[in-house]
Design an enzyme around this catalytic site. Structure first.
Site, mmCIF file in Angstrom:
data_model
loop_
_atom_site.group_PDB
_atom_site.id
_atom_site.type_symbol
_atom_site.label_atom_id
_atom_site.label_comp_id
_atom_site.label_asym_id
_atom_site.label_seq_id
_atom_site.Cartn_x
_atom_site.Cartn_y
_atom_site.Cartn_z
ATOM 1 N N HIS A 298 -2.895 6.300 4.502
ATOM 2 C CA HIS A 298 -1.480 6.450 4.856
ATOM 3 C C HIS A 298 -0.963 7.802 4.357
ATOM 4 O O HIS A 298 -1.330 8.251 3.271
ATOM 5 C CB HIS A 298 -0.623 5.379 4.153
ATOM 6 C CG HIS A 298 -0.862 3.970 4.608
ATOM 7 N ND1 HIS A 298 -1.583 3.615 5.715
ATOM 8 C CD2 HIS A 298 -0.417 2.795 4.070
ATOM 9 C CE1 HIS A 298 -1.576 2.303 5.851
ATOM 10 N NE2 HIS A 298 -0.892 1.781 4.863
ATOM 11 N N CYS B 149 0.809 -1.230 0.000
ATOM 12 C CA CYS B 149 0.000 0.000 0.000
ATOM 13 C C CYS B 149 0.847 1.287 0.000
ATOM 14 O O CYS B 149 0.579 2.220 -0.763
ATOM 15 C CB CYS B 149 -0.946 -0.006 1.196
ATOM 16 S SG CYS B 149 -0.183 -0.566 2.720
#
Ligand code: A2P
Length: 340
Positions: free
Chosen positions: A245, A132
């Site tokens: 994130h 990710c």
């Protein structure tokens, strides 16, 4: 006439798997039949898809009969064992685990960066979905690399707990609730309390002192961008954020790029949205990135400590662009170009 496909989602009850099912529906992927697969723990559960409740099946050797596309997100050991079984049954696997990413025979793909690599699936029937943190970083790096050749990247991440899975989302909310009620704080998922804390520890430590997550960012970036000369060093940190994130990215380029030039390039780049108006307090934040598919880039400024340096702040939804959306985008190219 375009046709539709039998699609399996392995790990359909998990944080990423549920998002994969949602993405298939949202993006109107032509699904003739959805096969949600999970462990025995999920017997009796169902997933909602296109207004229907579809019972979850227990994953086994025979789960892939007639399946044409299998999206996996049930952890590395399940992928290692079952992705080849799915491929042997005739499915093309898009695997979200780290099990196959660095295998030289398996393509590692971010559609905005290296869609041309998807065709390499023919060798093993498996396409790997990157980590990710790597996905959102390379979406921002690729257009700058094309313009000015990136020599070196120094990245620090601020990663949401959902990247660890649903159990970590539950752990953060349970800990916050316990603290608020002056109760004992329990930890199961992380070695330390994550509520109101930061852990510079994602995945396991390696012999070189880096974590596996940090080394994924190094090696996967080079593989996806097709350039082993790009030097990358990373510090990955888990923070008490539920979704999305963030990354502080420092770049050194061969050719000088001014912040204005970088902003112009990024504002035209696929999958990127520039959010960069500090005078109005506008910069990318997890709360804005969560629930959408673009990679937000802001705080674009010169690193005046070196000759050709730039700093960026890059934020994206780790379950969507960092996992499920990227996998479904790969599947979209697969059916458009290869599985017609
Ligand atoms: P289950 O819910 O039945 O345990 P997360 O990353 O959010 O923790 O989710 C992991 C996903 O992987 C879940 O859907 C989980 O199913 C699935 N999974 C874990 N272990 C297995 C297994 N042995 N067989 C099939 N699915 C599994």
């Amino acid at each position: 006439m375009s046709r539709s496909y039998k699609v399996a989602v392995v790990g359909a009850t998990g944080a990423v798997g549920r998002q994969m099912v949602a993405c298939l529906e949202e993006r109107k992927f032509p699904v003739a039949e959805l096969v949600p697969l999970a462990s025995e723990r999920s017997i009796g559960k169902s997933v909602s898809f296109q207004g229907r409740e579809i019972p979850v099946q227990v994953l086994n050797q025979d789960s892939f009969a007639g399946v044409e596309i299998a999206l996996f997100s049930a952890g590395g050991s399940i992928s290692k064992e079952y992705a080849p079984i799915a491929a042997a049954a005739g499915a093309v696997v898009v695997d979200n685990s780290s099990a196959w990413r660095m295998d030289p025979e398996i393509p590692l793909v971010v559609p905005e960066v290296n869609p041309q690599d998807i065709g390499l699936y023919k060798k093993r029937g498996i396409i790997a979905n990157p980590n990710c943190s790597t996905i959102q970083m390379v979406v921002a790096l690729q257009p700058l690399h094309a313009a000015a050749r990136i020599k070196r990247v120094v990245v620090s991440t601020y990663q949401a707990v959902s990247g660890t899975g649903q159990k970590a989302v539950d752990e953060l909310s349970d800990q916050v609730r316990a603290l608020y009620n002056s109760q004992e704080v329990k930890k199961k998922v992380y070695p330390h309390r994550i509520a109101f804390n930061c852990l510079p520890h994602i995945d396991v430590f390696q012999d070189n002192g880096y974590t596996k997550e940090e080394m994924k960012m190094v090696l996967e970036t080079q593989k996806i961008m097709g350039d082993e000369s790009i030097r990358v060093t990373a510090t990955t940190v888990r923070v008490p954020v539920f979704y999305a994130h963030s990354e502080a990215v420092n770049l050194e380029t061969k050719k000088k790029l001014t912040p204005d030039e970088a902003r112009k390039i990024l504002s035209k780049a696929p999958g990127v949205k520039v959010v960069d108006d500090p005078a109005k307090n506008k910069y990318p934040m997890p709360l804005d990135a969560a629930g959408q598919d673009l990679t937000l880039v802001g705080r674009i400024r010169e690193d005046f400590s070196i000759k050709n340096g730039l700093n960026l702040w890059v934020v994206a939804d780790n379950l969507r662009k960092g996992a499920a959306t990227n996998a479904v985008q790969i599947a979209e190219i697969l059916i458009k170009e290869y599985l017609k």
